[in-house]
Design an enzyme around this catalytic site. Structure first.
Site, mmCIF file in Angstrom:
data_model
loop_
_atom_site.group_PDB
_atom_site.id
_atom_site.type_symbol
_atom_site.label_atom_id
_atom_site.label_comp_id
_atom_site.label_asym_id
_atom_site.label_seq_id
_atom_site.Cartn_x
_atom_site.Cartn_y
_atom_site.Cartn_z
ATOM 1 N N CYS A 65 85.560 115.960 -21.330
ATOM 2 C CA CYS A 65 86.736 116.411 -22.065
ATOM 3 C C CYS A 65 87.201 115.315 -23.009
ATOM 4 C CB CYS A 65 87.903 116.699 -21.130
ATOM 5 S SG CYS A 65 87.508 117.691 -19.735
ATOM 6 N N ASP A 118 113.867 134.343 -7.039
ATOM 7 C CA ASP A 118 114.441 135.068 -8.153
ATOM 8 C C ASP A 118 113.363 136.062 -8.583
ATOM 9 O OD1 ASP A 118 115.806 135.666 -10.617
ATOM 10 O OD2 ASP A 118 114.388 134.316 -11.584
#
Lengths: 729, 52
Positions: A47, A448
Site C-alpha cells: 500500500c 439509538d
C-alpha cells in the site's frame, strides 16, 4: 489495478495498525503547501509503495511520505495543488482518502512529552545495566578495595541517573503532597531517594549493603509503566484529533457575485454562503435563495428529509440534499448551534462524578500501608537495638525498597496497553483511560436507532408490488437526482436487473422531485403533494406515470452490518438490551421486532433519552449507551460508559468514551468480553505483586533482606506482571 | 586487578556509545512510524541506487 490492490488489502488482514504514540514530528514548512491525508485502508508495504509512487507521479507534488502507524500520508506540493486532486488520485488507485485539517493536527505534532519519557527511560536503562554488572561482582563476593571501587563507580552512575530519570515521579509526588494527599508517586519517590541517600552513606562509610541497583531499576521499570500508559493515551488522543480534523474545514462564500473558498473560522454573521447538494451546513443561517431538502437525521434522529426554501432557518450539521442554497450566516464557528451543544455536553461531563480507577483505589490502600509498615519497622528496631539509628534506618529503608510498587506500576498500564491494542485492531478506539474498567461492569446496553442500529440510509421495500415498467420508469427518473430516496430507488431497481427506460427532458425541481417526458407524456417522481397524493405514514416517494394515478414507493432504513449479531451476542452474554429512538413508533417497533429487542421507546426527545438512562442507572443498572446523533449526546454523557460510531457528529464523539471506527457494530459485543478479561488480568496482577510482598516483606522486616533479594523480587515481579498482561493479545 | 582500571572505563564508554546512539535515533524522529519502517525495509525500490 484498483481491484488487484483491494485484493491485496483483504489478503493481509493481520497487518492492521498497531497503536503507537509517536506523533508526527513537526517539520519545517517551506514555501510549499503541506497537506495531510488520512488513509484508513492503508496497511502494508505494498500500500505504502502504491500510494507514495502514485502521488509522486502527479505534477507539482514534491514529496509524499506515508506514515503507516498513523495511517496518514504527508504530501509536500506546489501551493496550487489542492487536496481534491490528491484524493481523486488516491481514489483511482483504490484507496479511500480524507483531507485532514493540518492546523488542527499541528498543535500536538511534536510529541515532546513522549520523547522526554523515552529519553529518561533510555538513560535509566543504560545506568541499570551498568550498575547491575558491577553489582553482580559485589553479590558474588568481591571484597575490600574492589568492592569499594565498584560501589563508588555505581554511585557515580546512579546519582545523576536518579536525579534526571526519576523527575516525573518527584514532580507528581510533590504535587500530591502540596495538597496534603498521598498518591502512588509518594512511596515511589521516597523509596528511590532513601535508597540512593542510604547507599551513598554506606559507600562513604565502607562495608554496608548498597541499593544503587534497586534505586535505578525501580526507576527504569516504573518509567516503562509510565511510558506505556502515556502511549495508550497519546494514540487515543491523536486519533480523536484526527476525527475532529475530518470536520468540514471550508465553506464557499459569495461576495459581490464571486465565489471563494474560505475557512469556516473566517465567516462572520451577515456573510452569504453557497451550500451545494451533498454539502453539510457549515453555519447557522437563513435561506436567501433556492429550495431543497435537508437531512436532519444527525441532529434530531428523523429519518425523513425536511423541505426548505427562502426564509427557512437552517442549522450547522444538516446535510443539503437536492438543490443549491444561498444562506445568510446568522452564527458561525463557536457561536453556532452545534458548538453550543458541544459546550453543554462538556459542562455535563465535568459535573459527572469522577470514576475512581482501579489503580487509584489500589494506591489509596497501598501508599499509607507501606509508610506505616516502614515506620513501624524502624521504630521496632530502634527500641530493640536500644537506639541504634543506623541499623533501624537500614532495615526501615529495606522495607520501603522491597515494597516499592514496581509491579504495581506496571500492573494497570501493561494490561490497558495490551487490551486497547487488541480493541484498536478490531476497530474500537478507547478515548478514556478508565473506559475499559467501566465497560467491564456494564449489564445494560441502550441503543439509538437512526444512524446506530440502522445506517440512516433508506432501501426500497415494495418494488415487487409494482409493474416492472413502473419500477423501470421510476428508476430512470431517480437516476437524475442525488436525493437519498432517489439513489436508493435507482440502486434497488438496478439490483432487480431492470433496464432504465428512455426518459427525455429530465430536470430536478429542488425540494419537490424529478420531472421528465416519456412517450410524449409528462412523468414525475417526488413528494406526495407534488404528485397529487396524500402522504402516508411510511417514508415514501411517489410516481406519476403520466396517467394521473399516484404510485407509492415505500422505504425502510437499512440495518447497519453487525446489528443483528451484536444484539444476539449481548443477549447471550446476559445483558439487558434497550432501544430508545426519536423516530416514529411504527419505525421503531418494526426494528425492535426484527432484532428481538423487547424494551423499546419511540419518539423520545434528547432530554427523555437522558432521563431514561438516568432512570436505569438509579435502578442499579450499569448502562452502556451506543448512539450517534446530537439528540443522543446528553444520554451518552449520562451513561456509565458510551460508544459512538465514527460517522457520528463531533459532539456525540466528544461525549462518548469509545469510538467505533468501522461501520460494523459487531466488535461491541467482543469489546465487553475483552474489557472483562482485562479487568480480571489487572486484579491478577495486583494479586501477583501482593504475593511477592507477602514473601519478601517479613524477611525485610526481620532485617535479613539483601540487595540481591530486592533486585530479584523487583525484576521477577515486573516480568510476571507484564507477561500476564500479554496473555490478553 | 589492575586490568579493572582499563575494563571499567571501557565498558562505561561502550555503554555511553549505545546511549548516544539511542538519543540520536530519538532526536531524528526514528520512532514516528515503527510499523511503516518495518515494511519499508522490505521494499526493493532503492536496492540498486540510493534515493536521490
Amino acid at each position: 489495478m484498483a481491484a488487484e490492490l483491494r485484493m491485496s488489502a483483504s489478503a493481509c488482514p493481520a497487518c492492521a495498525a498497531m497503536p503507537a504514540a509517536e506523533a508526527l514530528a513537526a517539520r519545517a514548512a517551506p514555501k510549499e503547501a503541506r497537506l495531510i491525508l488520512s488513509l484508513p485502508t492503508a496497511h502494508c508495504a505494498a500500500c505504502m509503495t502504491t500510494v507514495e509512487q502514485g502521488l509522486m507521479q502527479l505534477p507539482g507534488v514534491h514529496d509524499a511520505r506515508v506514515n503507516l502507524t498513523l495511517k496518514r500520508v504527508a504530501v509536500a506540493a506546489d501551493p496550487a495543488i489542492g487536496a481534491e486532486t490528491l484524493i481523486a488520485a488516491q481514489d483511482r488507485l483504490g484507496y479511500e482518502a480524507h483531507e485532514l485539517d493540518a492546523g488542527m493536527l499541528r498543535s500536538t505534532a511534536t510529541d515532546k512529552a513522549g520523547r522526554e519519557l523515552l529519553m529518561r527511560l533510555g538513560v535509566a536503562g543504560f545506568a541499570m545495566m551498568n550498575i547491575m554488572l558491577l553489582s553482580v561482582a559485589v553479590w558474588s563476593g568481591a571484597e575490600g578495595p574492589t568492592r569499594a571501587l565498584f560501589q563508588w563507580v555505581s554511585a557515580v552512575i546512579a546519582l545523576p541517573t536518579v536525579i534526571f530519570s526519576a523527575q516525573p515521579f518527584f514532580r507528581q509526588a510533590l504535587r500530591a503532597l502540596r495538597v496534603w494527599r498521598l498518591n502512588m508517586d509518594v512511596p515511589i519517590s521516597l523509596a528511590i531517594i532513601l535508597a540512593t541517600v542510604m547507599s551513598l552513606y554506606e559507600t562513604a562509610e565502607g562495608g554496608g549493603h548498597t541499593y544503587f541497583d534497586a534505586a535505578v531499576s525501580l526507576t527504569f521499570f516504573l518509567l516503562a509503566g509510565r511510558y506505556l500508559d502515556y502511549r495508550t493515551r497519546a494514540v487515543a488522543r491523536s486519533a480523536a484529533e484526527e476525527l475532529a480534523a475530518l470536520e468540514v474545514p471550508r465553506a464557499t462564500r459569495v461576495r459581490d457575485g464571486a465565489e471563494e473558498a474560505v475557512a469556516i473560522a473566517e465567516l462572520a454573521a451577515g456573510d452569504l454562503v453557497r451550500v451545494r447538494p451533498g454539502g453539510r451546513m457549515p453555519v447557522d443561517g437563513v435561506v436567501v435563495e433556492g429550495t431543497s431538502e435537508l437531512d436532519r437525521s444527525l441532529l434530531t434522529g428523523e429519518s425523513l428529509p425536511v423541505w426548505t426554501g427562502p426564509d427557512a432557518i437552517v442549522s450547522t450539521g444538516e446535510v443539503n440534499l437536492t438543490g443549491p442554497l444561498l444562506v445568510r450566516v446568522t452564527a458561525a464557528g463557536r457561536d453556532s448551534s452545534l458548538h453550543r451543544i458541544a459546550d453543554l455536553v462538556a459542562v455535563a461531563e465535568s459535573g459527572k462524578n469522577r470514576y475512581t480507577s482501579l489503580a487509584d483505589r489500589a494506591a489509596r490502600i497501598y501508599a499509607p500501608g507501606v509508610h506505616l509498615l516502614a515506620a513501624a519497622t524502624f521504630l521496632f528496631w530502634l527500641l530493640r537495638s536500644a537506639g541504634d539509628v543506623h541499623l533501624a534506618l537500614n532495615i526501615g529503608v529495606a522495607v520501603l525498597i522491597i515494597t516499592c510498587p514496581c509491579a504495581l506500576g506496571l500492573a494497570v498500564p501493561a494490561v490497558v496497553t495490551a487490551a486497547s491494542g487488541r480493541l484498536f485492531r478490531r476497530g474500537l478506539l478507547i478515548k478514556d483511560g478508565t473506559a475499559l474498567e467501566r465497560l467491564a461492569e456494564v449489564d445494560t446496553v441502550v441503543f439509538d436507532k437512526t444512524g446506530t442500529l440502522t445506517m440512516g440510509a433508506p432501501v426500497p421495500v415494495n418494488l415487487a408490488d409494482h409493474a416492472p415498467q413502473d419500477v423501470a420508469l421510476a428508476a430512470a427518473l431517480a437516476a437524475a437526482s442525488s436525493h437519498p430516496l432517489a439513489r436508493a430507488l435507482a440502486a434497488g431497481s438496478a439490483a432487480e436487473g431492470l433496464a432504465a427506460l428512455p426518459v427525455e427532458d429530465l430536470r430536478e425541481v429542488p425540494g419537490f422531485g424529478i420531472e421528465g417526458r416519456w412517450k410524449g407524456r409528462r412523468v414525475r417522481l417526488g413528494r406526495a403533494g407534488w404528485i397529487g397524493a396524500t402522504p402516508g405514514a411510511r417514508t415514501a416517494t411517489w410516481l406519476d406515470a403520466g396517467d394521473g394515478i399516484p404510485r407509492e414507493f415505500a422505504f425502510a432504513d437499512s440495518l447497519r452490518p453487525g446489528a443483528e449479531t451484536v444484539v444476539a451476542d449481548l443477549r447471550r452474554q446476559g445483558k439487558a438490551v434497550h432501544l430508545i429512538s426519536g423516530d416514529t413508533e411504527g419505525a421503531v417497533a418494526a426494528l425492535a421486532a426484527r432484532l428481538g429487542i423487547e424494551n423499546w421507546t419511540a419518539g423520545a426527545t434528547p432530554a427523555e433519552k437522558a432521563d431514561r438512562v438516568a432512570e436505569l442507572t438509579a435502578k442499579g443498572a450499569r448502562v452502556l449507551m451506543v448512539g450517534d446523533g446530537l439528540n443522543d449526546t446528553a444520554a451518552l454523557a449520562t451513561a456509565h460508559v458510551s460508544i459512538s460510531p465514527a460517522s457520528a457528529l463531533d459532539a456525540a464523539r466528544v461525549a462518548s468514551d469509545i469510538v467505533l471506527l468501522g461501520t460494523d457494530l459487531g466488535p461491541i459485543a467482543g469489546a465487553l468480553v475483552t474489557a472483562r478479561r482485562a479487568t480480571r488480568r489487572i486484579h491478577e496482577n495486583f494479586a501477583i505483586s501482593a504475593a511477592y510482598n507477602v514473601i519478601e516483606v517479613p524477611l525485610a522486616m526481620i532485617g535479613v533482606a539483601t540487595p540481591l533479594m530486592a533486585a530479584l523480587a523487583m525484576s521477577v515481579s515486573s516480568i510476571t506482571v507484564s507477561l500476564n498482561a500479554l496473555r490478553l493479545r | 586487578m589492575t586490568v579493572l582500571a582499563y575494563l571499567i572505563p571501557i565498558s562505561l564508554c561502550l555503554g555511553m556509545i549505545g546511549l548516544g546512539a539511542f538519543l540520536w535515533t530519538l532526536e531524528s524522529n526514528q520512532y514516528d512510524d515503527p510499523q511503516g519502517n518495518a515494511s519499508r525495509i522490505l521494499r526493493p525500490d532503492y536496492d540498486d541506487h540510493p534515493k536521490a
